[in-house]
Design a protein around this motif. Structure first.
Motif, PDB file in Angstrom:
ATOM      1  N   TYR A 215       2.264   5.383  -7.713  1.00 11.31           N
ATOM      2  CA  TYR A 215       1.247   5.345  -8.515  1.00 11.31           C
ATOM      3  C   TYR A 215       0.798   4.074  -9.323  1.00 11.31           C
ATOM      4  O   TYR A 215       1.183   4.155 -10.531  1.00 11.31           O
TER       5      TYR A 215
ATOM      6  N   CYS B 103      -0.986  -0.371  -8.843  1.00 10.00           N
ATOM      7  CA  CYS B 103      -2.134  -1.049  -7.959  1.00 10.00           C
ATOM      8  C   CYS B 103      -1.671  -2.571  -8.381  1.00 10.00           C
ATOM      9  O   CYS B 103      -1.797  -2.960  -9.354  1.00 10.00           O
TER      10      CYS B 103
ATOM     11  N   GLN C 112       2.042   1.632  -3.489  1.00  6.28           N
ATOM     12  CA  GLN C 112       1.214   2.140  -4.346  1.00  6.28           C
ATOM     13  C   GLN C 112       1.013   3.692  -4.434  1.00  6.28           C
ATOM     14  O   GLN C 112       0.809   4.276  -5.293  1.00  6.28           O
ATOM     15  N   ARG C 113       0.972   4.242  -3.039  1.00  2.00           N
ATOM     16  CA  ARG C 113       0.916   5.586  -3.040  1.00  2.00           C
ATOM     17  C   ARG C 113       2.091   6.396  -3.555  1.00  2.00           C
ATOM     18  O   ARG C 113       1.667   7.478  -4.117  1.00  2.00           O
ATOM     19  N   SER C 114       3.108   5.930  -3.348  1.00  2.00           N
ATOM     20  CA  SER C 114       4.217   6.708  -4.098  1.00  2.00           C
ATOM     21  C   SER C 114       4.740   6.180  -5.385  1.00  2.00           C
ATOM     22  O   SER C 114       5.274   7.271  -6.019  1.00  2.00           O
TER      23      SER C 114
ATOM     24  N   ASP D  45      -7.938   1.830  -0.900  1.00  2.00           N
ATOM     25  CA  ASP D  45      -7.980   3.464  -1.092  1.00  2.00           C
ATOM     26  C   ASP D  45      -6.474   3.853  -1.679  1.00  2.00           C
ATOM     27  O   ASP D  45      -6.374   4.762  -2.339  1.00  2.00           O
ATOM     28  N   SER D  46      -5.307   3.112  -1.445  1.00  2.68           N
ATOM     29  CA  SER D  46      -3.994   3.544  -1.938  1.00  2.68           C
ATOM     30  C   SER D  46      -4.111   3.365  -3.434  1.00  2.68           C
ATOM     31  O   SER D  46      -3.427   3.794  -4.286  1.00  2.68           O
ATOM     32  N   CYS D  47      -5.107   2.684  -4.132  1.00  2.00           N
ATOM     33  CA  CYS D  47      -5.219   2.239  -5.527  1.00  2.00           C
ATOM     34  C   CYS D  47      -5.849   3.420  -6.336  1.00  2.00           C
ATOM     35  O   CYS D  47      -5.813   3.665  -7.320  1.00  2.00           O
TER      36      CYS D  47
ATOM     37  N   CYS E  13      -6.969   6.710  -8.209  1.00  2.00           N
ATOM     38  CA  CYS E  13      -6.144   7.529  -9.378  1.00  2.00           C
ATOM     39  C   CYS E  13      -7.135   8.645  -9.144  1.00  2.00           C
ATOM     40  O   CYS E  13      -8.407   8.545  -9.996  1.00  2.00           O
TER      41      CYS E  13
ATOM     42  N   GLU F  39       1.047  -1.247   0.214  1.00  2.00           N
ATOM     43  CA  GLU F  39      -0.039   0.065   0.079  1.00  2.00           C
ATOM     44  C   GLU F  39       0.689   1.239   0.099  1.00  2.00           C
ATOM     45  O   GLU F  39       0.685   2.192  -0.614  1.00  2.00           O
ATOM     46  N   GLU F  40       1.857   1.246   0.949  1.00  2.00           N
ATOM     47  CA  GLU F  40       2.822   2.365   0.838  1.00  2.00           C
ATOM     48  C   GLU F  40       3.519   2.574  -0.552  1.00  2.00           C
ATOM     49  O   GLU F  40       3.658   3.586  -1.048  1.00  2.00           O
TER      50      GLU F  40
END
Length: 241
Positions: free
Chosen positions: A138, A140, A134-136, A154-156, A158, A131-132
């Protein structure tokens, strides 16, 4: 006057002292990691025997090199040269093995399927790290967004149409953000793993080059000792009649 050039001897001893310090540091780390290693091996993880072998080998060979240069004995110098040649070959072999493993890992990432990734995704630690990422980065999922099952985190999400990675709609039958990143994190993960492989390759081939230089310097010192012994042999006393 010594048999070996003074500057060459000092330089040779200096670098061997540095490697001896490295060997001591590795032995200290091996001692500190012993308790952790016992707990890891109980779960099937690798032990630290290889670290002890490397630490003792670096320290022992460095001490042998210091003694060989200080004593200027041809037999000790030849023994050290043999260890340098053997060490160079071992480092080259390990470097080739690591390069082959790196290629296999790259192929594994390209051919990985969601079924193969599913057991890895079940661990909470892995999920938090992903998840970390995916946030940095961009992205999924490892292979695709479906790696998360039907609940996309939610980290996915866009939220910007300007992101170069692109967005796509949430797959039917899934819950989560309406738009998610279309790019998977597999390439990003491999790039991080590839850094580790490159560091290992750099260390192994760096030690191989160092061993080669040590071998060449040792051969030069052997040549100087042989030349000195040949030029300074005992003279035959002339009898007086």
């Amino acid at each position: 006057m010594g048999k070996i050039n003074g500057c060459l001897k000092c330089l040779f001893i200096f670098f061997n002292v540095l490697f001896a310090i490295v060997g001591c540091v590795l032995m200290y780390l091996a001692v500190k990691a012993t308790a952790i290693s016992i707990s890891i091996t109980s779960f099937g993880g690798p032990g630290l025997g290889w670290l002890w072998v490397i630490a003792i080998g670096v320290l022992g060979i460095s001490c042998l090199g210091i003694f060989a240069a200080a004593s200027e004995k041809i037999l000790i110098l030849k023994l050290f040269a043999g260890f340098m040649g053997l060490g160079m070959l071992i480092m080259l072999i390990f470097g080739i093995v690591v390069a082959v493993i790196r290629n296999k890992v790259a192929e594994g990432f390209k051919a990985a399927s969601s079924e193969y990734i599913k057991p890895i995704m079940e661990a909470q630690e892995t999920q938090a790290m992903l998840e970390e990422l995916q946030r940095s980065a961009y992205c999924c999922g490892v292979v695709s967004a479906e790696d998360w099952g039907t609940n996309i985190p939610d980290s996915c999400e866009c939220s910007s149409y300007g992101i170069s990675t692109g967005c796509k709609s949430l797959p039917q039958g899934h819950t989560g953000p309406k738009r998610i990143y279309s790019r998977s994190c597999g390439d990003t993960i491999f790039s991080l793993v590839d850094i580790v492989f490159k560091v290992c390759l750099g260390i192994l081939f760096g030690f191989a080059v160092t061993a080669l230089l040590g071998l060449l310097i040792t051969l030069l010192m052997i040549h100087q000792v042989n030349r000195h012994d040949g030029a300074g042999g005992p003279s035959i006393a002339m009898k007086g009649y």
